[in-house]
Scaffold this active site. Structure first.
Site, PDB file in Angstrom:
ATOM      1  N   ASP A   1       0.807  -1.231   0.000  1.00 36.76           N
ATOM      2  CA  ASP A   1       0.000   0.000   0.000  1.00 36.76           C
ATOM      3  C   ASP A   1       0.835   1.273   0.000  1.00 36.76           C
ATOM      4  O   ASP A   1       0.441   2.292   0.557  1.00 36.76           O
ATOM      5  CB  ASP A   1      -0.968   0.028   1.205  1.00 36.76           C
TER       6      ASP A   1
ATOM      7  N   LYS B   1       1.940   2.067  -5.171  1.00 35.21           N
ATOM      8  CA  LYS B   1       2.465   1.483  -6.419  1.00 35.21           C
ATOM      9  C   LYS B   1       1.559   1.795  -7.598  1.00 35.21           C
ATOM     10  O   LYS B   1       2.008   2.087  -8.702  1.00 35.21           O
ATOM     11  CB  LYS B   1       2.609  -0.050  -6.263  1.00 35.21           C
TER      12      LYS B   1
ATOM     13  N   GLY C   1      -4.591  -4.154  -3.713  1.00 28.88           N
ATOM     14  CA  GLY C   1      -5.552  -3.114  -4.068  1.00 28.88           C
ATOM     15  C   GLY C   1      -4.731  -1.903  -4.459  1.00 28.88           C
ATOM     16  O   GLY C   1      -4.075  -1.311  -3.612  1.00 28.88           O
ATOM     17  N   HIS C   2      -4.709  -1.595  -5.736  1.00 30.20           N
ATOM     18  CA  HIS C   2      -3.880  -0.494  -6.237  1.00 30.20           C
ATOM     19  C   HIS C   2      -4.798   0.643  -6.668  1.00 30.20           C
ATOM     20  O   HIS C   2      -5.647   0.474  -7.538  1.00 30.20           O
ATOM     21  CB  HIS C   2      -3.004  -0.972  -7.405  1.00 30.20           C
TER      22      HIS C   2
ATOM     23  N   GLN D   1       2.010  -6.133  -3.206  1.00 32.44           N
ATOM     24  CA  GLN D   1       2.446  -6.259  -1.811  1.00 32.44           C
ATOM     25  C   GLN D   1       3.736  -5.443  -1.613  1.00 32.44           C
ATOM     26  O   GLN D   1       3.922  -4.453  -2.289  1.00 32.44           O
ATOM     27  CB  GLN D   1       2.649  -7.741  -1.412  1.00 32.44           C
TER      28      GLN D   1
HETATM   29  P1  GDP Z   1      -0.684   0.338  -3.564  1.00 25.69           P
HETATM   30  O1  GDP Z   1      -1.291  -0.925  -3.105  1.00 25.69           O
HETATM   31  O2  GDP Z   1       0.794   0.383  -3.324  1.00 25.69           O
HETATM   32  O3  GDP Z   1      -1.013   0.690  -4.980  1.00 25.69           O
HETATM   33  O4  GDP Z   1      -1.300   1.497  -2.639  1.00 25.69           O
HETATM   34  P2  GDP Z   1      -2.851   1.653  -2.217  1.00 25.69           P
HETATM   35  O5  GDP Z   1      -3.597   2.148  -3.386  1.00 25.69           O
HETATM   36  O6  GDP Z   1      -3.338   0.425  -1.545  1.00 25.69           O
HETATM   37  O7  GDP Z   1      -2.759   2.739  -1.079  1.00 25.69           O
HETATM   38  C1  GDP Z   1      -2.233   4.006  -1.282  1.00 25.69           C
HETATM   39  C2  GDP Z   1      -3.293   5.036  -0.880  1.00 25.69           C
HETATM   40  O8  GDP Z   1      -2.696   6.312  -0.758  1.00 25.69           O
HETATM   41  C3  GDP Z   1      -4.372   5.206  -1.929  1.00 25.69           C
HETATM   42  O9  GDP Z   1      -5.570   5.553  -1.287  1.00 25.69           O
HETATM   43  C4  GDP Z   1      -3.878   6.373  -2.760  1.00 25.69           C
HETATM   44  O10 GDP Z   1      -4.903   7.088  -3.429  1.00 25.69           O
HETATM   45  C5  GDP Z   1      -3.223   7.219  -1.711  1.00 25.69           C
HETATM   46  N1  GDP Z   1      -2.087   8.017  -2.144  1.00 25.69           N
HETATM   47  C6  GDP Z   1      -1.092   7.692  -3.014  1.00 25.69           C
HETATM   48  N2  GDP Z   1      -0.162   8.666  -3.058  1.00 25.69           N
HETATM   49  C7  GDP Z   1      -0.567   9.621  -2.199  1.00 25.69           C
HETATM   50  C8  GDP Z   1      -0.001  10.866  -1.769  1.00 25.69           C
HETATM   51  O11 GDP Z   1       1.065  11.288  -2.175  1.00 25.69           O
HETATM   52  N3  GDP Z   1      -0.706  11.576  -0.826  1.00 25.69           N
HETATM   53  C9  GDP Z   1      -1.900  11.140  -0.318  1.00 25.69           C
HETATM   54  N4  GDP Z   1      -2.496  11.893   0.588  1.00 25.69           N
HETATM   55  N5  GDP Z   1      -2.451   9.970  -0.702  1.00 25.69           N
HETATM   56  C10 GDP Z   1      -1.782   9.221  -1.617  1.00 25.69           C
HETATM   57  P1  IMO Z   2      -0.848  -4.162  -2.257  1.00 25.09           P
HETATM   58  O1  IMO Z   2      -0.388  -4.710  -3.577  1.00 25.09           O
HETATM   59  C1  IMO Z   2      -0.974  -4.527   2.082  1.00 25.09           C
HETATM   60  C2  IMO Z   2      -0.969  -8.591   3.730  1.00 25.09           C
HETATM   61  C3  IMO Z   2      -2.217  -9.012   4.461  1.00 25.09           C
HETATM   62  C4  IMO Z   2      -1.615  -9.960   5.471  1.00 25.09           C
HETATM   63  C5  IMO Z   2      -0.523 -10.656   4.681  1.00 25.09           C
HETATM   64  C6  IMO Z   2      -0.941 -11.996   4.103  1.00 25.09           C
HETATM   65  O2  IMO Z   2      -2.128  -3.438  -2.336  1.00 25.09           O
HETATM   66  O3  IMO Z   2       0.252  -3.382  -1.601  1.00 25.09           O
HETATM   67  P2  IMO Z   2      -2.533 -12.699   2.069  1.00 25.09           P
HETATM   68  O4  IMO Z   2      -3.972 -12.387   1.817  1.00 25.09           O
HETATM   69  O5  IMO Z   2      -1.606 -12.204   1.000  1.00 25.09           O
HETATM   70  O6  IMO Z   2      -2.286 -14.131   2.407  1.00 25.09           O
HETATM   71  O7  IMO Z   2      -2.180 -11.886   3.426  1.00 25.09           O
HETATM   72  O8  IMO Z   2      -0.187  -9.766   3.625  1.00 25.09           O
HETATM   73  N1  IMO Z   2      -1.193  -8.092   2.356  1.00 25.09           N
HETATM   74  C7  IMO Z   2      -1.142  -6.799   2.001  1.00 25.09           C
HETATM   75  N2  IMO Z   2      -0.989  -5.691   2.746  1.00 25.09           N
HETATM   76  N3  IMO Z   2      -1.052  -4.425   0.740  1.00 25.09           N
HETATM   77  C8  IMO Z   2      -1.179  -5.529  -0.030  1.00 25.09           C
HETATM   78  O9  IMO Z   2      -1.160  -5.479  -1.376  1.00 25.09           O
HETATM   79  C9  IMO Z   2      -1.268  -6.783   0.597  1.00 25.09           C
HETATM   80  N4  IMO Z   2      -1.416  -8.050   0.147  1.00 25.09           N
HETATM   81  C10 IMO Z   2      -1.346  -8.832   1.220  1.00 25.09           C
HETATM   82  O10 IMO Z   2      -2.852  -7.923   5.066  1.00 25.09           O
HETATM   83  O11 IMO Z   2      -1.001  -9.231   6.504  1.00 25.09           O
HETATM   84 MG    MG Z   3      -2.826  -1.587  -1.827  1.00 26.69          MG
END
Ligand code: GDP
Ligand code: IMO
Ligand code: MG
Length: 426
Positions: free
Chosen positions: A13, A16, A40-41, A222
Site C-alpha cells: 500500500d 504502487k 488493491g492499487h 504487496q
Molecule cells: P498500492 O497498493 O501500493 O497501490 O497502494 P494503495 O492504493 O493500496 O494505497 C495508497 C493510498 O494512498 C491510496 O488511497 C492512494 O490514493 C493514496 N495516495 C497515493 N499517493 C498519495 C499521496 O502522495 N498523498 C496522499 N495523501 N495519498 C496518496
Molecule cells: P498491495 O499490492 C498490504 C498482507 C495481508 C496480510 C498478509 C498476508 O495493495 O500493496 P494474504 O492475503 O496475502 O495471504 O495476506 O499480507 N497483504 C497486504 N498488505 N497491501 C497488499 O497489497 C497486501 N497483500 C497482502 O494484510 O497481513
Molecule cells: Mg494496496
C-alpha cells in the site's frame, strides 16, 4: 535496456498503483508479476478513484497490459474488474492478456483461507482471505489448476477433482463444508470461455517485447516486508513480492532489467498481524491514519501506522537492487512539529542496523528527530518548491538508506506529483 520494476519497499500500500499509472505513458507494455486479489492499487484521476486488484495499473492509458504467470487469479474478481473498466469506456478486450500458466484461485482456497485464520484466533496472520496462500500452496505442491485449464472440461475436471480431494480432509478438520464439483466446473468453464483468447502464453509477449527493445514496466504487488523470503515470516504473503520476483513471475531474464524503483510512503503502515517496530498506538499514529486515510484498499481494515523505518527501508534497497525511490504521501506529514525516522534498532542492549528476523517483535526503534513542516505542499511539482524542512527530511532519508528519491508524491491525484520524468531514460 528495456525493463523497469516498480516494487513495494515497505508492507504494501505504498502507492504502487499511482506510480505505475504515472510511468505508463513512457512504457510499451505493463506486466503485473505477483500476488492476486489481495492487492488493491488505487488510481485517482481528476478526483475520480479506481481500485484495481488484478488488472495492471497501466490500463487507463493506451498500450498492452499483461497479467503474468507469477500471479494467482480469481477469475470472478478479474471479470468484475473488466466489466467495471469497460463500463467506464476503458477498452480491456483488446489490450489485456492473461497468462495460461497463472494459477486459479478456487472456492476451496478462499474457504480454507478464512477457516484457518479463524482457527488461529489471536495468532492469525490477518490475511485478506482472498485464497492467496492456499492457491500458492497448490502451485508449489504441483496440484494447482491453471488458467489454461479453464479452456475445456476435459482438462479442468480431473484437476479440479484431485484438488478438491486434496483439500477435503483439511476443510473437514476445520468444520467446513467441501464445495461441490459440478457447480465449480460450470462456473469456471463459463468464466474461462468469457476470457477466451485473452488467456495465452504471456511469456511470449514479454519475450517479444524484450527482443524488440520495447519498454516494459513490471508492476509488483504487496511489499518487500511481506515477501515470502525477505519479509517478516510467517506474517507475510505467499509470493516473492521483491523485484527478483519479476523475473520468474513475468518471464524476463535479470539482465533485461535496467532499473528498480522502490515505492515508500514518507512514514510506515502495515495491515494485518506481525512485527512493526515503528508502530504508533497513540494520537500521532491516529493522526497519520486520519490524514493519510489509512484504511485497506482491499479489505477496508484500518492500517497500523508509524514513523518511517529506515532500517527496513535500507533492507528493501538492498534486496531489490533499488536504483531509485519514489516517495509518496509526503503531504500526510504536514503539521507535525517533529518528524521521526527510525535509524537503528536496539535489542538486548545492542544497536542493530539490519532487521533481526527472528526477534523483530522485540526490538526498540532508535529515532532521529527532525523539524516538521506546516505548509500545504500539495501544489509542489518540483523538489525545490518544497519547504526546507521537507527537503531536509528527504535528504536525510536518502543518506540513511543509500538511495536517491526521484518522484515525490504530494497527494492522491495523478497530478499531485513532483519530479516525474521518463523512468526509462531519454
Ligand atoms: P498500492 O497498493 O501500493 O497501490 O497502494 P494503495 O492504493 O493500496 O494505497 C495508497 C493510498 O494512498 C491510496 O488511497 C492512494 O490514493 C493514496 N495516495 C497515493 N499517493 C498519495 C499521496 O502522495 N498523498 C496522499 N495523501 N495519498 C496518496
Ligand atoms: P498491495 O499490492 C498490504 C498482507 C495481508 C496480510 C498478509 C498476508 O495493495 O500493496 P494474504 O492475503 O496475502 O495471504 O495476506 O499480507 N497483504 C497486504 N498488505 N497491501 C497488499 O497489497 C497486501 N497483500 C497482502 O494484510 O497481513
Ligand atoms: Mg494496496
Amino acid at each position: 535496456m528495456p525493463a523497469l520494476v516498480v516494487v513495494g519497499a515497505q508492507w504494501g500500500d505504498e502507492g504502487k498503483g499511482k506510480v505505475v499509472d504515472l510511468y505508463t505513458p513512457y512504457a510499451d507494455l505493463v506486466v503485473r508479476y505477483a500476488g492476486g486479489a489481495n492487492a488493491g492499487h488505487t488510481l485517482v484521476v481528476k478526483g475520480e478513484k479506481l481500485i484495481l486488484h488484478l488488472i495492471p495499473s497501466g490500463i487507463l492509458h493506451d498500450g498492452q497490459c499483461v497479467i503474468a504467470q507469477g500471479t494467482v487469479l480469481d477469475p470472478e474478481v478479474l471479470l468484475r474488474e473488466i466489466d467495471q473498466l469497460e463500463a467506464r469506456g476503458v477498452d480491456c478486450q483488446s489490450r489485456l492478456k492473461i497468462s495460461d500458466r497463472a494459477h486459479v484461485v478456487l472456492p476451496q482456497h478462499k474457504l480454507i483461507d478464512g477457516l484457518r485464520e479463524a482457527a488461529k484466533g489471536d495468532d492469525a496472520i490477518g490475511t485478506t482471505k482472498r485464497g492467496i496462500g492456499p492457491t500458492y500452496e497448490d502451485k508449489v505442491g504441483r496440484r494447482g489448476v491453471r488458467m489454461g485449464d479453464l479452456r475445456s472440461r476435459e482438462r479442468l475436471q480431473p484437476k479440479l477433482e484431485a484438488n478438491l480431494a486434496a483439500w477435503r480432509p483439511v476443510i473437514e478438520a476445520h468444520g467446513g463444508e467441501v464445495p461441490e464439483l459440478e457447480p465449480i466446473l460450470q462456473t469456471y468453464l463459463a468464466m474461462g470461455a468469457r476470457l477466451g483468447d485473452a488467456i495465452c502464453d504471456t511469456a511470449q509477449i514479454v519475450a517479444e517485447a524484450v527482443a524488440q527493445d520495447q519498454r516494459i514496466l513490471l508492476e509488483g504487488a504487496q511489499g518487500t516486508m511481506l515477501d515470502i523470503d525477505h519479509g517478516t515470516y510467517p506474517f507475510v504473503t505467499s509470493s516473492n513480492a521483491i523485484a527478483g520476483g519479476a523475473c520468474a513471475g513475468a518471464g524476463i531474464g535479470p539482465t533485461a532489467i535496467s532499473a528498480v524503483v522502490g515505492i515508500t510512503k514518507a512514514y510506515a503502515t502495515r495491515v494485518g498481524g506481525g512485527p512493526f517496530p515503528t508502530e504508533l498506538n497513540d494520537e500521532v499514529g491516529q493522526k497519520l491514519r486520519d490524514v493519510g486515510v489509512e484504511y485497506g484498499s482491499t479489505t477496508g481494515r484500518p492500517r497500523r501506522c508509524g514513523w518511517m523505518d529506515a532500517v527496513a527501508l535500507r533492507l528493501a534497497v538492498r534486496v531489490n537492487g533499488m536504483t531509485e525511490i519514489a516517495l509518496t504521501k509526503l503531504d500526510v506529514l504536514r503539521g507535525h512539529e517533529t518528524l521521526k525516522i527510525c535509524v537503528a534498532y536496539e535489542l538486548d542492549g545492542e544497536r542493530l542496523s539490519v532487521p533481526p528476523y527472528d526477534d523483530l517483535d522485540r526490538v526498540t526503534p532508535v529515532y532521529e528527530s527532525l523539524p516538521g513542516f506546516s505548509e500545504d505542499i500539495s501544489g509542489c511539482r518540483v523538489r525545490a518548491d518544497l519547504p526546507a524542512n521537507a527537503r531536509a527530511y528527504i535528504e536525510r532519508l536518502e543518506d540513511l538508506v543509500g538511495c536517491k528519491v526521484g518522484i515525490i508524491s504530494v497527494g492522491p491525484d495523478r497530478e499531485a506529483t513532483a519530479d516525474v520524468s521518463n523512468p526509462f531514460g531519454a
